[in-house]
Enzyme design. Structure first.
Site, PDB file in Angstrom:
ATOM      1  N   CYS A   1     -41.694 -98.070  39.171  1.00 20.94           N
ATOM      2  CA  CYS A   1     -43.237 -98.744  37.921  1.00 20.94           C
ATOM      3  C   CYS A   1     -42.205 -98.752  36.535  1.00 20.94           C
ATOM      4  CB  CYS A   1     -43.652 -97.708  37.998  1.00 20.94           C
ATOM      5  SG  CYS A   1     -45.453 -97.272  38.816  1.00 20.94           S
ATOM      6  N   ALA A  60     -40.973-102.018  35.322  1.00 22.26           N
ATOM      7  CA  ALA A  60     -40.578-103.119  34.419  1.00 22.26           C
ATOM      8  C   ALA A  60     -40.740-102.775  33.276  1.00 22.26           C
ATOM      9  CB  ALA A  60     -41.953-103.879  34.821  1.00 22.26           C
ATOM     10  N   GLY A  78     -37.398-102.534  33.168  1.00 20.84           N
ATOM     11  CA  GLY A  78     -36.162-102.252  33.595  1.00 20.84           C
ATOM     12  C   GLY A  78     -35.164-101.568  32.921  1.00 20.84           C
ATOM     13  N   GLY A  79     -35.574-100.518  31.689  1.00 20.97           N
ATOM     14  CA  GLY A  79     -35.000 -99.870  30.815  1.00 20.97           C
ATOM     15  C   GLY A  79     -34.062 -98.751  31.479  1.00 20.97           C
ATOM     16  N   ASP A 134     -46.649-102.726  45.131  1.00 25.07           N
ATOM     17  CA  ASP A 134     -47.386-101.926  44.585  1.00 25.07           C
ATOM     18  C   ASP A 134     -47.822-100.331  44.927  1.00 25.07           C
ATOM     19  OD1 ASP A 134     -49.547 -99.927  44.091  1.00 25.07           O
ATOM     20  OD2 ASP A 134     -51.701-101.424  44.720  1.00 25.07           O
ATOM     21  N   CYS A 138     -44.235 -91.766  28.587  1.00 29.67           N
ATOM     22  CA  CYS A 138     -44.051 -91.447  27.400  1.00 29.67           C
ATOM     23  C   CYS A 138     -45.251 -91.069  26.324  1.00 29.67           C
ATOM     24  CB  CYS A 138     -43.468 -92.925  26.790  1.00 29.67           C
ATOM     25  SG  CYS A 138     -44.627 -94.315  27.248  1.00 29.67           S
TER      26      CYS A 138
HETATM   27  C1  LIG Z   1     -44.673 -96.945  31.498  1.00 26.13           C
HETATM   28  S1  LIG Z   1     -44.207 -98.164  32.512  1.00 26.13           S
HETATM   29  C2  LIG Z   1     -42.584 -98.667  32.947  1.00 26.13           C
HETATM   30  C3  LIG Z   1     -41.183 -98.448  32.123  1.00 26.13           C
HETATM   31  C4  LIG Z   1     -39.837 -99.260  32.519  1.00 26.13           C
HETATM   32  N1  LIG Z   1     -39.583 -97.308  33.486  1.00 26.13           N
HETATM   33  C5  LIG Z   1     -38.246 -98.506  31.693  1.00 26.13           C
HETATM   34  O1  LIG Z   1     -37.915 -98.035  31.025  1.00 26.13           O
HETATM   35  O2  LIG Z   1     -39.271-100.096  31.264  1.00 26.13           O
HETATM   36  C6  LIG Z   1     -45.482 -98.814  33.127  1.00 26.13           C
HETATM   37  C7  LIG Z   1     -45.059 -99.416  34.135  1.00 26.13           C
HETATM   38  O3  LIG Z   1     -46.336 -99.307  35.813  1.00 26.13           O
HETATM   39  C8  LIG Z   1     -46.898-100.656  35.912  1.00 26.13           C
HETATM   40  N2  LIG Z   1     -47.328 -99.970  37.479  1.00 26.13           N
HETATM   41  C9  LIG Z   1     -49.001 -99.354  36.923  1.00 26.13           C
HETATM   42  N3  LIG Z   1     -48.821 -99.542  38.237  1.00 26.13           N
HETATM   43  C10 LIG Z   1     -48.282 -99.660  39.427  1.00 26.13           C
HETATM   44  C11 LIG Z   1     -48.333 -99.411  40.528  1.00 26.13           C
HETATM   45  N4  LIG Z   1     -49.719 -99.462  40.911  1.00 26.13           N
HETATM   46  N5  LIG Z   1     -47.479 -99.774  40.998  1.00 26.13           N
HETATM   47  C12 LIG Z   1     -46.208-100.691  40.671  1.00 26.13           C
HETATM   48  N6  LIG Z   1     -46.583-100.653  39.309  1.00 26.13           N
HETATM   49  C13 LIG Z   1     -47.134-100.026  38.190  1.00 26.13           C
HETATM   50  C14 LIG Z   1     -47.177-101.080  34.863  1.00 26.13           C
HETATM   51  O4  LIG Z   1     -46.854-102.327  35.462  1.00 26.13           O
HETATM   52  C15 LIG Z   1     -45.870-100.645  33.207  1.00 26.13           C
HETATM   53  O5  LIG Z   1     -45.054-101.531  33.861  1.00 26.13           O
END
Ligand SMILES: C[S@@+](CC[C@H](N)C(=O)[O-])C[C@H]1O[C@@H](n2cnc3c(N)ncnc32)[C@H](O)[C@@H]1O
Length: 446
Positions: free
Chosen positions: A260, A262, A264-265, A311, A382
């Site tokens: 999960c 985006a 991308g950090g 997903d 977070c």
């Molecule tokens: C906490 S953020 C991730 C931040 C990322 N790790 C970073 O450091 O930039 C959680 C991400 O999970 C994604 N997400 C939510 N449900 C998901 C799913 N079923 N499959 C894949 N990604 C999912 C959201 O779109 C969101 O971008």
């Protein structure tokens, strides 16, 4: 400031931005960024003013509403949305921005009301604001909800989990001014080169006390104009979030899947640590999210990382037991980043926490199997809430074939918590100068 007969352009923009966030549910950072991008012609100091008033009004919303309700017969909830937004942004300036005379704030508010076709309410706006200006020294709230502008249910939740002093320190920390926290991509440029470049761009830089790879920036206008950012030498990331990469501790050649991921950090940090070796795959739910990751990959120039839509709830047999490291930085309530995204405290509900905890378990139930025997799973959020953090860690240990990996010493000498030897940490703002973040590290049993 651009002066005219009507209200200033800046205050009109603030009104529009706050309406979109407070009345129509827009995310503050998204709405603010979109507006500032669109009005790039505004001078740096005017853009800074807009940012400060928008963020400050949202941060102090419960306090501001309590003040307005004390001084107005019509309660905030019953007011016309435009009028309550004008009052809220003006009260923030009266209470928190000494350098603007209260009389100017009142005049501008009246002009805004007239410009937005509320001639009939200009006396009301003027009256309420002048009263607040006169009585501002008397508004002293002792209850934490109005003092720190925090919903009661969140205070109660935290009080059940932490000592009262810890909760209060956390709420104070959320309201402190924060420079932008960036992580340096040290495989792209040395710290010396980065500091030199930032100095040339007249950015104010402080070393981050918690990590050698992180800096705190202020005094710049937009990041896109900062050379070190454009060149991909720095990435905006709170130091707490960068500890995920430290806990993952990738070895040359490792195959890493961020399920999960985006924007991308964490993955970019791991790509940097892999120094051109290995492979990092970043996944997220939608094309738009993946475009954000791809923008960041392009900007930073790493070649050992790619992004794809997937997903995380859907099983992918091609990854079964393939990953040296799986990063599960899962969707969460975000209560740890209230300092940066203050609208979270008004938008998240108790039910959301329960739903998110279920979603986290559902995702973990799928992705654990991508970790190869002996490989690592990093679960992080977070947020600050046992249900999404410590309880999930216990569930992983009870349900899945994983054991904890010690993270003692992994984050440098400043971060020391007893729990780190058991492979996890809850970082709390106020205890450390960073966001609230939870990190837990596991190894798949052979
Ligand atoms: C906490 S953020 C991730 C931040 C990322 N790790 C970073 O450091 O930039 C959680 C991400 O999970 C994604 N997400 C939510 N449900 C998901 C799913 N079923 N499959 C894949 N990604 C999912 C959201 O779109 C969101 O971008």
């Amino acid at each position: 400031m651009t002066k005219q007969n009507g209200p200033t352009k800046e205050r009109e923009l603030i009104l529009d931005i706050l309406m979109e966030i407070l009345e129509y549910g827009g995310y503050s950072h998204v709405v603010l960024k979109k507006a500032l991008d669109k009005h790039q012609y505004l001078e740096k100091q005017n853009r800074a003013f807009i940012t400060r008033v928008v963020e400050g009004t949202i941060e102090y919303l419960l306090t501001i509403d309590a003040v307005i309700d004390q001084c107005s017969k019509t309660k905030v909830k019953k007011m016309k949305p435009v009028i309550r937004t004008i009052l809220r942004m003006s009260v923030y300036q009266i209470l928190k921005m000494d350098r603007i005379p209260d009389s100017a704030v009142c005049d501008e508010a009246v002009k805004l009301a007239v410009k937005r076709k509320f001639h009939g309410l200009k006396g009301f706006v003027n009256g309420v604001l002048r009263t607040i200006s006169r009585e501002k020294e008397t508004f002293v709230f002792t209850d934490w909800s109005r003092k720190y502008s925090m919903p009661d249910w969140i205070i109660e939740l935290w009080k059940q989990q932490y000592p009262a002093e810890t909760v209060e320190r956390m709420m104070q920390a959320f309201l402190e001014e924060r420079p932008t926290s960036v992580r340096c991509n040290l495989d792209r440029a040395s710290m010396e080169e980065i500091l030199q470049s930032l100095e040339q761009d007249h950015v104010t830089v402080q070393k981050n006390p918690l990590a050698d790879h992180a800096l705190l920036l202020s005094g710049y206008d937009y990041l896109d104009a900062v050379t070190a950012f454009r060149e991909g030498w720095i990435t905006v990331q709170d130091v707490s979030s960068s500890f995920v990469g430290e806990a993952a501790d990738p070895k040359p050649g490792d195959k890493v899947l961020d399920v999960c991921g985006a924007p991308g950090g964490k993955s970019l940090h791991i790509a940097d640590k892999l120094a051109g070796t290995g492979q990092v795959v970043v996944r997220d739910l939608t094309e738009n999210k993946i475009l954000l990751v791809e923008d960041n990959i392009r900007r930073t120039g790493f070649t050992n990382i790619r992004a794809e839509v997937w997903d995380a709830l859907e099983e992918d047999p091609s990854w079964e037991e393939q990953a040296d490291i799986v990063i599960a930085d899962l969707p969460c309530s975000g209560l740890g980043i209230i300092g940066k995204k203050p609208d979270i405290k008004y938008q998240v509900t108790k039910e959301d926490l329960e739903d998110l905890a279920e979603l986290q378990k559902d995702i973990l139930s799928v992705v654990w199997n991508y970790v190869k025997p002996g490989g690592k799973l990093i679960y992080s959020t977070c947020t600050i809430d046992h249900l999404e953090n410590e309880d999930q860690r216990n569930w992983i240990l009870e349900t899945l074939p994983f054991e904890p990996v010690s993270i003692e010493g992994a984050f440098g000498s400043q971060i020391k918590e007893e729990t780190m030897k058991d492979g996890y940490i809850q970082l709390l703002p106020g205890r450390y100068p960073c966001d609230g973040f939870f990190i837990s590290a596991f190894r798949r049993k052979a």
